[in-house]
Design a protein around this motif. Structure first.
Motif, PDB file in Angstrom:
ATOM      1  N   LEU A   1       0.524  -1.366   0.042  1.00 37.57           N
ATOM      2  CA  LEU A   1      -0.213   0.364  -0.431  1.00 37.57           C
ATOM      3  C   LEU A   1       0.838   1.036   0.082  1.00 37.57           C
ATOM      4  O   LEU A   1       0.195   2.175  -0.495  1.00 37.57           O
ATOM      5  CB  LEU A   1      -1.168  -0.163   1.006  1.00 37.57           C
ATOM      6  CG  LEU A   1      -2.175   1.428   1.133  1.00 37.57           C
ATOM      7  CD1 LEU A   1      -2.682   1.270   0.332  1.00 37.57           C
ATOM      8  CD2 LEU A   1      -2.843   0.652   2.516  1.00 37.57           C
ATOM      9  N   PHE A   2       1.729   1.202   1.049  1.00 30.93           N
ATOM     10  CA  PHE A   2       3.014   2.043   0.918  1.00 30.93           C
ATOM     11  C   PHE A   2       3.779   2.547  -0.728  1.00 30.93           C
ATOM     12  O   PHE A   2       2.988   3.580  -1.480  1.00 30.93           O
ATOM     13  CB  PHE A   2       4.283   2.138   1.881  1.00 30.93           C
ATOM     14  CG  PHE A   2       3.769   2.156   2.846  1.00 30.93           C
ATOM     15  CD1 PHE A   2       4.033   4.169   3.144  1.00 30.93           C
ATOM     16  CD2 PHE A   2       3.877   1.337   4.049  1.00 30.93           C
ATOM     17  CE1 PHE A   2       3.140   4.773   4.473  1.00 30.93           C
ATOM     18  CE2 PHE A   2       3.844   2.078   5.736  1.00 30.93           C
ATOM     19  CZ  PHE A   2       3.144   3.445   5.973  1.00 30.93           C
ATOM     20  N   PHE A   3       3.484   1.070  -1.512  1.00 27.72           N
ATOM     21  CA  PHE A   3       4.566   1.784  -2.651  1.00 27.72           C
ATOM     22  C   PHE A   3       3.777   2.295  -3.473  1.00 27.72           C
ATOM     23  O   PHE A   3       3.964   3.143  -4.733  1.00 27.72           O
ATOM     24  CB  PHE A   3       4.987   0.099  -3.460  1.00 27.72           C
ATOM     25  CG  PHE A   3       5.840  -0.709  -2.901  1.00 27.72           C
ATOM     26  CD1 PHE A   3       6.937   0.286  -2.180  1.00 27.72           C
ATOM     27  CD2 PHE A   3       5.893  -1.840  -2.266  1.00 27.72           C
ATOM     28  CE1 PHE A   3       8.004   0.015  -1.610  1.00 27.72           C
ATOM     29  CE2 PHE A   3       7.261  -2.566  -2.009  1.00 27.72           C
ATOM     30  CZ  PHE A   3       7.908  -1.604  -1.448  1.00 27.72           C
ATOM     31  N   VAL A   4       1.751   2.226  -3.073  1.00 22.71           N
ATOM     32  CA  VAL A   4       0.988   2.715  -4.019  1.00 22.71           C
ATOM     33  C   VAL A   4       0.995   3.888  -3.827  1.00 22.71           C
ATOM     34  O   VAL A   4       1.045   5.070  -4.326  1.00 22.71           O
ATOM     35  CB  VAL A   4      -0.407   1.776  -4.152  1.00 22.71           C
ATOM     36  CG1 VAL A   4      -1.274   2.781  -4.702  1.00 22.71           C
ATOM     37  CG2 VAL A   4      -0.543   0.662  -4.670  1.00 22.71           C
ATOM     38  N   MET A   5       0.797   4.214  -2.475  1.00 28.37           N
ATOM     39  CA  MET A   5       0.577   5.895  -2.421  1.00 28.37           C
ATOM     40  C   MET A   5       1.803   6.562  -2.717  1.00 28.37           C
ATOM     41  O   MET A   5       2.042   7.778  -3.056  1.00 28.37           O
ATOM     42  CB  MET A   5       1.538   6.575  -1.026  1.00 28.37           C
ATOM     43  CG  MET A   5      -0.108   5.364   0.240  1.00 28.37           C
ATOM     44  SD  MET A   5       0.122   5.517   1.663  1.00 28.37           S
ATOM     45  CE  MET A   5      -1.735   4.774   2.469  1.00 28.37           C
TER      46      MET A   5
END
Length: 802
Positions: free
Chosen positions: A668-672
């Protein structure tokens, strides 16, 4: 290129030895091996005309060009002489071994693999111009000699001798490597030729003497100089062909070669002159004195080899004085380097033949104990004749080649007493005295070896085997060497013009531009001079002491047996290091993987954190940091909760789910942060990992029902905190200070043009880091095969029980 290839021919030939041994067992494997050294002798002989005129022949094969490391075959007078000795003596040793080693009882393929490996290593040592490849071959000689000395590995003494020789010579090799590195730092090159050209500049460097001492340690350990000689007598447990090859003509001469090769670089230092000369003389005296204490024929020859190597080493030290004398080409010091090379050749001939005779006596009588021998002269007349020739040459008697080089040795020792530099005018007077005394003992042990073995009454009936003359095939090699001992006495100047003078020019390149300038003419008669009277004194006193040997030989019993270098070695290695290390390792080698990880991770954390602060490398800067938004704080809290749950959960399913939650949160951090490719890769990996964990843990035994209170362990807490702090500090420092641009820009620019891919993560894994990924897949495949094998084994075990 063929010149470089020839160095590796013995190693390539070794590959076929098991085939010859197993598939053509009716023929002794040695006959196939013999082709290799014979071919090399013929090949290197073709270079003699050019090298004898002062030419050098160089071929290079690139290895690691970015580091300046390559295989450079450099043939000059010195390296060609050693190459011919290695291949020529090697051919005779292989021929001798064919009759010495029984093809039905010995693992000959192993023996010849080790022997060919050693031959390759020695050729590499003497021909390498690059110091790194020289070191590579140098250590290969230690490995192959370890295998050869311990060839009869069912014997404790063989294993002990092999280990001892390896520990001492490898330790010296490591010191030598340090010297090579220092030299390369001084002149930014690994080439010995380039270092010789820069020798005057090197001598002013602060690291010069340190490099000098380190390289000499390597040479002294390999050539059995005092106090490192203790490995050589124990190495006599090797088969006699090994002793004749390694310990008389080749391996122990590697240290001599190293000193000769580096003389043009270090001879300008008085430290070199003193260390080489004094160590050589001390070794000469020590070896000759204690040779008479030995009772084993090969033990006598081992100590005689130590003394003869000391003689050659001292001559090289005296020869270095020529660099400090004006017009050295016309002074007495020009004889020293010449005499060193001359005696090196002579020693290879007479000592090689004597080792072979010792092996013949052992082979035909069943013993090497000189106290049990005697009276073999009429039974073994050919062996006795060869032994007489070799021993008399070693003693320095005419008409044998050892007499000529021994006279030149005395000349060099007398001249050093008159040298008024480096305090030789004060201490130099001791040198000819020590040399003379050592020569007396050399005379005695030479007579001791031959006459105690072959003359006298003897106890023929009490010998383990009924003695008889050796087979003709076993006698060919020692007879050839003994013949050379006599022939070289009568044609020494042909040998000098062809081999010795080009070698001397390689040792003293600043003094001579061609071999013709070395105006040394060898003669047996020099008139009535000091050397002649010293020689007469050696013969007279030596003969008297030999005839009265039984009366004074008992004095060796007065030396305390506990106060020896061998006992010191045993105490340090086995009593001190072995037991201390065993106790120390017992404290931390507990079998606990958790504890081992704690040691490793804790050490890494301490070293990294200390380095950051000692080097003032820790920096914190948030200038380029993105702002933290409220929803990101929520994701961070989920990540922390998932991590804590994974550690403290009592259910495996809960731990696996929490671990998966951590992975998906990272995605999810990578998406952000606008990295969808990376997020997709992370999601795939997490999904597969969670599924595999569930499958694996499903088959594991359940937790025990009884409750256990987990005590707080400060050490574990310390390691955990230290690793966390380390990772945090490194991350902050790496973000806060960037000395070079990020490689990500290169990836972004070339992912389409060079790799032809659209997913940058996949391209990095498959193309840019393809080998990394390949090895990871290989590791997983190996692990899978291991798991499958264990499952099959478990199923088959169950089937047996049923």
């Amino acid at each position: 290129m063929f010149q470089v290839f020839c160095i590796f021919i013995p190693l390539l030939a070794a590959i076929f030895m098991p085939f010859f041994f197993k598939k053509i067992s009716s023929i002794h494997t040695g006959w196939f091996v013999l082709v290799v050294p014979v071919f090399l002798v013929i090949y290197y002989a073709t270079f003699v005309p050019a090298i004898s005129q002062g030419d050098t022949i160089i071929e290079q094969l690139e290895w690691i060009p970015s580091l300046g490391i390559s295989f450079v075959s450099y043939l000059d007078g010195l390296s060609l002489l050693f190459s011919l000795l290695i291949s020529g003596i090697g051919a005779l040793v292989v021929l001798y071994s064919i009759y010495y080693l029984d093809r039905t009882r010995e693992q000959l393929h192993n023996f010849y693999i080790y022997l060919l490996m050693f031959m390759c290593a020695m050729l590499g040592v003497v021909q390498s111009d690059n110091m790194m490849t020289l070191y590579l071959f140098w250590e290969l000689t230690s490995i192959s000699s370890f295998l050869l000395i311990g060839y009869w590995n069912n014997r404790d003494k063989s294993r002990f001798g092999a280990l001892k020789s390896t520990m001492i010579t490898v330790a010296g090799g490591m010191m030598m490597l340090g010297g090579f590195v220092l030299l390369s730092i001084m002149e930014d090159t690994f080439s010995i030729r380039e270092l010789i050209a820069q020798a005057p500049e090197l001598a002013t460097n602060d690291l010069f003497v340190v490099a000098l001492v380190l390289i000499l340690l390597g040479a002294f350990t390999k050539s059995a100089q005092f106090p490192f000689y203790i490995w050589l007598p124990d190495a006599m447990e090797a088969p006699t062909p090994v002793s004749a090859y390694l310990h008389s003509a080749t391996m122990v001469k590697a240290g001599i070669y190293l000193v000769a090769r580096f003389t043009p670089i270090f001879a300008q230092s008085e430290v070199w002159v003193w260390l080489v000369t004094a160590t050589g003389l001390l070794t000469l005296f020590w070896g000759s004195f204690f040779a008479l204490k030995q009772r084993d024929l090969k033990g006598i020859l081992a100590f005689s080899t130590v003394s003869q190597l000391g003689l050659i080493m001292s001559l090289l030290g005296v020869g270095a004085i020529a660099y400090h004398v004006e017009g050295a080409g016309s002074t007495i010091f020009k004889y020293a380097a010449f005499a060193a090379i001359f005696h090196l050749i002579n020693h290879a001939t007479f000592k090689g033949s004597l080792f072979m005779i010792a092996g013949i006596v052992d082979h035909e009588t069943g013993t090497r104990d000189i106290r049990k021998l005697g009276g073999l002269m009429s039974i073994m007349p050919v062996s006795f004749t060869v032994a007489i020739i070799g021993s008399f040459s070693m003693a320095g008697l005419p008409p044998f080649n050892g007499f000529l080089s021994k006279e030149m040795f005395l000349t060099a020792m007398i001249s050093i007493a008159q040298f008024d530099l480096f305090n030789f005018s004060t201490w130099g007077i001791l040198f000819p005295i020590i040399a003379w005394i050592a020569s007396v003992f050399t005379f005695i042990y030479s007579f001791y070896f031959v006459f105690k073995t072959f003359t006298g009454k003897g106890n023929i009936e009490e010998l383990p085997h009924k003695p008889h003359e050796a087979p003709v095939g076993m006698l060919i090699s020692p007879v050839i060497l003994a013949g050379l001992v006599v022939v070289l006495f009568f044609i020494p100047n042909i040998l000098a013009d062809t081999f010795i003078k080009p070698a001397v020019m390689a040792i003293q390149p600043f003094l001579y531009s061609s071999p013709e300038q070395i105006d040394i003419h060898i003669t047996a008669w020099h008139g009535f001079n000091t050397e002649l009277f010293m020689t007469i004194g050696i013969f007279a006193l030596g003969l008297v002491l030999y005839l009265t040997l039984a009366k004074w030989q008992k004095m060796y019993n007065l030396f305390p047996s506990k106060l020896t270098l061998n006992n010191l070695y045993d105490f340090v290695i086995y009593e001190l290091f072995d037991k201390w290390v065993a106790r120390l390792s017992g404290q931390y080698m507990t079998g606990s993987i958790r504890r081992y990880l704690s040691y490793m991770l804790g050490s890494i954390a301490i070293i990294v954190i200390a380095t950051l602060f000692i080097q003032d490398a820790f920096r914190v800067s948030f200038e380029d940091a993105s702002p933290i938004r409220p929803h990101q704080i929520i994701v961070i809290l989920v990540l922390v909760v998932g991590t804590i749950t994974t550690v403290f959960a009592k259910s495996r399913i809960t731990s696996i789910v929490a671990l998966g939650l951590v992975g998906y949160t990272v995605s999810l951090f990578f998406v952000m942060f606008n990295a969808p490719d990376l997020a997709l890769t992370q999601l795939v990996i997490e999904t597969i990992s969670v599924a595999l964990f569930l499958l694996a843990f499903y088959h594991l035994p359940q937790y025990r029902k009884e409750e256990e209170r987990t005590r707080f362990r400060f050490s574990r807490a310390f390691v955990s905190i230290a690793v966390g702090v380390m990772v945090t500090l490194v991350a902050l420092s790496a973000h806060s200070q960037k000395f070079i641009g990020s490689i990500s820009e290169y990836y972004k620019e070339t992912v389409y043009s060079l790799a032809g891919g659209g997913n940058i993560v996949n391209v990095i894994l498959v193309d840019y880091r393809g080998f990394d990924t390949l090895f990871e897949v290989a590791v997983l495949a190996i692990a899978g095969i291991g798991i499958f094998a264990m499952i099959k084994l478990r199923l088959s075990t169950k089937g047996d029980k049923l």
